[in-house]
Design a protein around this motif. Sequence first.
Motif, mmCIF file in Angstrom:
data_model
loop_
_atom_site.group_PDB
_atom_site.id
_atom_site.type_symbol
_atom_site.label_atom_id
_atom_site.label_comp_id
_atom_site.label_asym_id
_atom_site.label_seq_id
_atom_site.Cartn_x
_atom_site.Cartn_y
_atom_site.Cartn_z
ATOM 1 N N ALA A 14 0.827 -1.207 0.000
ATOM 2 C CA ALA A 14 0.000 0.000 0.000
ATOM 3 C C ALA A 14 0.863 1.259 0.000
ATOM 4 O O ALA A 14 0.577 2.218 -0.714
ATOM 5 N N VAL A 15 1.920 1.258 0.794
ATOM 6 C CA VAL A 15 2.815 2.420 0.857
ATOM 7 C C VAL A 15 3.460 2.665 -0.508
ATOM 8 O O VAL A 15 3.652 3.807 -0.914
ATOM 9 N N CYS A 16 3.767 1.616 -1.226
ATOM 10 C CA CYS A 16 4.364 1.756 -2.550
ATOM 11 C C CYS A 16 3.325 2.083 -3.614
ATOM 12 O O CYS A 16 3.614 2.786 -4.578
ATOM 13 N N ALA A 17 2.109 1.563 -3.454
ATOM 14 C CA ALA A 17 1.074 1.731 -4.475
ATOM 15 C C ALA A 17 0.456 3.127 -4.474
ATOM 16 O O ALA A 17 0.101 3.648 -5.532
ATOM 17 N N VAL A 18 0.319 3.740 -3.307
ATOM 18 C CA VAL A 18 -0.333 5.049 -3.225
ATOM 19 C C VAL A 18 0.420 6.115 -4.024
ATOM 20 O O VAL A 18 -0.199 6.816 -4.830
ATOM 21 N N PRO A 19 1.726 6.276 -3.862
ATOM 22 C CA PRO A 19 2.422 7.283 -4.682
ATOM 23 C C PRO A 19 2.302 7.007 -6.181
ATOM 24 O O PRO A 19 2.110 7.928 -6.975
ATOM 25 N N PHE A 20 2.379 5.742 -6.555
ATOM 26 C CA PHE A 20 2.236 5.389 -7.972
ATOM 27 C C PHE A 20 0.845 5.754 -8.486
ATOM 28 O O PHE A 20 0.696 6.327 -9.565
ATOM 29 N N ALA A 21 -0.183 5.451 -7.687
ATOM 30 C CA ALA A 21 -1.556 5.750 -8.087
ATOM 31 C C ALA A 21 -1.781 7.257 -8.206
ATOM 32 O O ALA A 21 -2.443 7.719 -9.146
ATOM 33 N N LEU A 22 -1.235 8.034 -7.269
ATOM 34 C CA LEU A 22 -1.397 9.487 -7.341
ATOM 35 C C LEU A 22 -0.740 10.069 -8.589
ATOM 36 O O LEU A 22 -1.312 10.904 -9.274
ATOM 37 N N THR A 23 0.468 9.631 -8.854
ATOM 38 C CA THR A 23 1.179 10.122 -10.036
ATOM 39 C C THR A 23 0.455 9.713 -11.316
ATOM 40 O O THR A 23 0.302 10.522 -12.232
ATOM 41 N N THR A 24 -0.003 8.481 -11.358
ATOM 42 C CA THR A 24 -0.731 7.995 -12.532
ATOM 43 C C THR A 24 -2.009 8.791 -12.755
ATOM 44 O O THR A 24 -2.378 9.075 -13.894
ATOM 45 N N ALA A 25 -2.680 9.167 -11.677
ATOM 46 C CA ALA A 25 -3.910 9.947 -11.783
ATOM 47 C C ALA A 25 -3.652 11.400 -12.169
ATOM 48 O O ALA A 25 -4.562 12.099 -12.610
ATOM 49 N N GLY A 26 -2.409 11.879 -12.008
ATOM 50 C CA GLY A 26 -2.073 13.237 -12.411
ATOM 51 C C GLY A 26 -1.776 14.192 -11.281
ATOM 52 O O GLY A 26 -1.593 15.387 -11.510
ATOM 53 N N PHE A 27 -1.724 13.710 -10.040
ATOM 54 C CA PHE A 27 -1.360 14.551 -8.902
ATOM 55 C C PHE A 27 0.148 14.468 -8.720
ATOM 56 O O PHE A 27 0.659 13.533 -8.142
ATOM 57 N N THR A 28 0.869 15.459 -9.252
ATOM 58 C CA THR A 28 2.332 15.401 -9.258
ATOM 59 C C THR A 28 2.932 16.490 -8.368
ATOM 60 O O THR A 28 2.230 17.397 -7.928
ATOM 61 N N ALA A 29 4.219 16.409 -8.151
ATOM 62 C CA ALA A 29 4.920 17.392 -7.333
ATOM 63 C C ALA A 29 4.930 18.770 -7.986
ATOM 64 O O ALA A 29 5.073 19.785 -7.307
ATOM 65 N N THR A 30 4.750 18.827 -9.286
ATOM 66 C CA THR A 30 4.755 20.107 -9.996
ATOM 67 C C THR A 30 3.354 20.629 -10.271
ATOM 68 O O THR A 30 3.202 21.663 -10.899
ATOM 69 N N GLY A 31 2.341 19.935 -9.807
ATOM 70 C CA GLY A 31 0.964 20.363 -10.009
ATOM 71 C C GLY A 31 0.151 19.293 -10.705
ATOM 72 O O GLY A 31 0.636 18.196 -10.979
ATOM 73 N N ILE A 32 -1.074 19.633 -11.005
ATOM 74 C CA ILE A 32 -1.973 18.683 -11.670
ATOM 75 C C ILE A 32 -1.609 18.615 -13.153
ATOM 76 O O ILE A 32 -1.478 19.634 -13.822
ATOM 77 N N ALA A 33 -1.448 17.387 -13.634
ATOM 78 C CA ALA A 33 -1.056 17.162 -15.025
ATOM 79 C C ALA A 33 -2.218 17.458 -15.980
ATOM 80 O O ALA A 33 -3.378 17.159 -15.681
ATOM 81 N N VAL A 34 -1.884 18.037 -17.106
ATOM 82 C CA VAL A 34 -2.868 18.381 -18.126
ATOM 83 C C VAL A 34 -3.535 17.115 -18.659
ATOM 84 O O VAL A 34 -2.891 16.096 -18.873
ATOM 85 N N SER A 35 -4.827 17.173 -18.881
ATOM 86 C CA SER A 35 -5.631 16.097 -19.462
ATOM 87 C C SER A 35 -5.589 14.798 -18.658
ATOM 88 O O SER A 35 -5.744 13.726 -19.212
ATOM 89 N N SER A 36 -5.398 14.903 -17.366
ATOM 90 C CA SER A 36 -5.337 13.718 -16.512
ATOM 91 C C SER A 36 -6.658 13.541 -15.770
ATOM 92 O O SER A 36 -7.547 14.402 -15.813
ATOM 93 N N VAL A 37 -6.768 12.432 -15.075
ATOM 94 C CA VAL A 37 -7.923 12.201 -14.211
ATOM 95 C C VAL A 37 -7.995 13.311 -13.161
ATOM 96 O O VAL A 37 -9.078 13.807 -12.846
ATOM 97 N N ALA A 38 -6.844 13.710 -12.642
ATOM 98 C CA ALA A 38 -6.799 14.780 -11.643
ATOM 99 C C ALA A 38 -7.358 16.087 -12.211
ATOM 100 O O ALA A 38 -8.079 16.805 -11.518
ATOM 101 N N ALA A 39 -7.045 16.382 -13.455
ATOM 102 C CA ALA A 39 -7.549 17.604 -14.090
ATOM 103 C C ALA A 39 -9.065 17.548 -14.239
ATOM 104 O O ALA A 39 -9.756 18.548 -14.016
ATOM 105 N N LYS A 40 -9.576 16.392 -14.586
ATOM 106 C CA LYS A 40 -11.028 16.228 -14.711
ATOM 107 C C LYS A 40 -11.704 16.350 -13.350
ATOM 108 O O LYS A 40 -12.766 16.964 -13.221
ATOM 109 N N MET A 41 -11.080 15.783 -12.312
ATOM 110 C CA MET A 41 -11.617 15.905 -10.960
ATOM 111 C C MET A 41 -11.612 17.362 -10.501
ATOM 112 O O MET A 41 -12.575 17.842 -9.902
ATOM 113 N N MET A 42 -10.527 18.075 -10.813
ATOM 114 C CA MET A 42 -10.425 19.475 -10.418
ATOM 115 C C MET A 42 -11.488 20.309 -11.136
ATOM 116 O O MET A 42 -12.110 21.186 -10.529
ATOM 117 N N SER A 43 -11.705 20.028 -12.403
ATOM 118 C CA SER A 43 -12.711 20.748 -13.170
ATOM 119 C C SER A 43 -14.106 20.521 -12.596
ATOM 120 O O SER A 43 -14.881 21.461 -12.416
#
Length: 75
Positions: A14-43
């Motif tokens: 779980a500790v290893c999977a959570v960071p991978f899942a967040l990055t894959t969804a578009g929640f990155t250290a530099t902000g929300i990635a364009v056209s990602s699931v995170a961007a759609k959630m934010m919208s």
Amino acid sequence: MTTLLGAAIGGALAVCAVPFALTTAGFTATGIAVSSVAAKMMSAAAIANGGGVAAGGLVATLQSIGAAGLSTSSN
């Protein structure tokens, strides 16, 4: 003993999977990635809240975790 070992392995995964899942969804250290699931959630959150993302909400919390360097993109 087997249950304890299983719980330890599950916790480590779980500790290893959570960071991978967040990055894959578009929640990155530099902000929300364009056209990602995170961007759609934010919208969707912004539309629901009249143009802004509520502090303490799911999107804001997940982005805070990603920005804190807990996502794989920060490594």
